[in-house]
Design an enzyme around this catalytic site. Sequence first.
Site, PDB file in Angstrom:
ATOM      1  CG  ASP A 111      68.509  46.571  79.195  1.00 26.87           C
ATOM      2  OD1 ASP A 111      67.595  46.537  80.031  1.00 26.87           O
ATOM      3  OD2 ASP A 111      68.595  47.433  78.301  1.00 26.87           O
ATOM      4  CG  ASN A 165      58.014  49.056  72.878  1.00 25.94           C
ATOM      5  OD1 ASN A 165      57.564  48.074  72.286  1.00 25.94           O
ATOM      6  ND2 ASN A 165      58.469  48.980  74.114  1.00 25.94           N
ATOM      7  CG  HIS A 184      53.627  49.172  73.336  1.00 29.07           C
ATOM      8  ND1 HIS A 184      54.668  49.238  74.235  1.00 29.07           N
ATOM      9  CD2 HIS A 184      53.173  50.450  73.203  1.00 29.07           C
ATOM     10  CE1 HIS A 184      54.843  50.488  74.638  1.00 29.07           C
ATOM     11  NE2 HIS A 184      53.944  51.243  74.025  1.00 29.07           N
ATOM     12  CG  ASP A 202      54.135  42.989  73.901  1.00 30.10           C
ATOM     13  OD1 ASP A 202      54.940  43.645  74.601  1.00 30.10           O
ATOM     14  OD2 ASP A 202      52.899  43.128  73.959  1.00 30.10           O
ATOM     15  CD  GLU A 214      64.048  47.959  78.121  1.00 27.41           C
ATOM     16  OE1 GLU A 214      64.615  49.052  77.961  1.00 27.41           O
ATOM     17  OE2 GLU A 214      62.893  47.842  78.570  1.00 27.41           O
TER      18      GLU A 214
END
Length: 257
Positions: A135, A143, A148, A152, A178
């Site tokens: 994670d 973010n 975003h 990404d 994530e």
Amino acid sequence: MRFHKAELFFFLLMGLVGLGGAFSWLAYSAATGGAVVGGVDTAGKFAFMAAVLAALSVVCGLFLIFPIMSRGLRERGKLQKMTESLSIRSQSLEHAAVTDGLTGMYNRRYFDDALTEYLAAFGRIDKPIGMAILDLDHFKAINDSHGHDVGDEVLRQVADCLQIFTRYHDVVARLGGEEFAILSPNITERQLYNLSDRIRQAVAELNIRNGNVTLKVTVSAGLAIWNGSESGEELYRRADKQLYEAKRQGRNRVCAA
């Protein structure tokens, strides 16, 4: 240091061969020297002992070492066929339905199906299966601060790291958000730890650019080795618990059950 049974038998065989060679040399020396003890030909006695040791060496090789080698080769063949079969089956699934659109990795649906199949298949041949749950640390802050689109790109580059370091028959998936997962068959806890730690280091070395800003990211990982009887969900919960422990200890680390 503990030796495998095959190694002990090999040492025994080498000892028998060595003794046989020694008695053969003594027989040759006695024959060329014409030695006679108590009316009995010493060379004959040594030659007889050499023959006995040679016979024992043959028996050791045929009935102790060869069966272990043969069994190991058969198990390796079964494992290879099983892996190839699972790989072929995975390729036949609908690609779009089992692939994460952002990273190109497998998605949660595929991972769950593969987990069920791997537990059944490798359980039959009594081989271990390892699971790693990874994670990204503080991903929400990325973010929120950079948007975003940058988030990404971070996910795509982390996914590339996982694909680079894993083996072709490992199942690597993005479970959502994530969170990523690796399902790795026929692996020890130490090997799984080393694999996960190499990924952790590679992620920490990534440089994600956003204009004039270079972002650094880290990942935490939790590991578990299947105990041979638990369900896939139970295995996942154990790995996830170790992920929580890695987060609790400060992140950017690997914890194993």
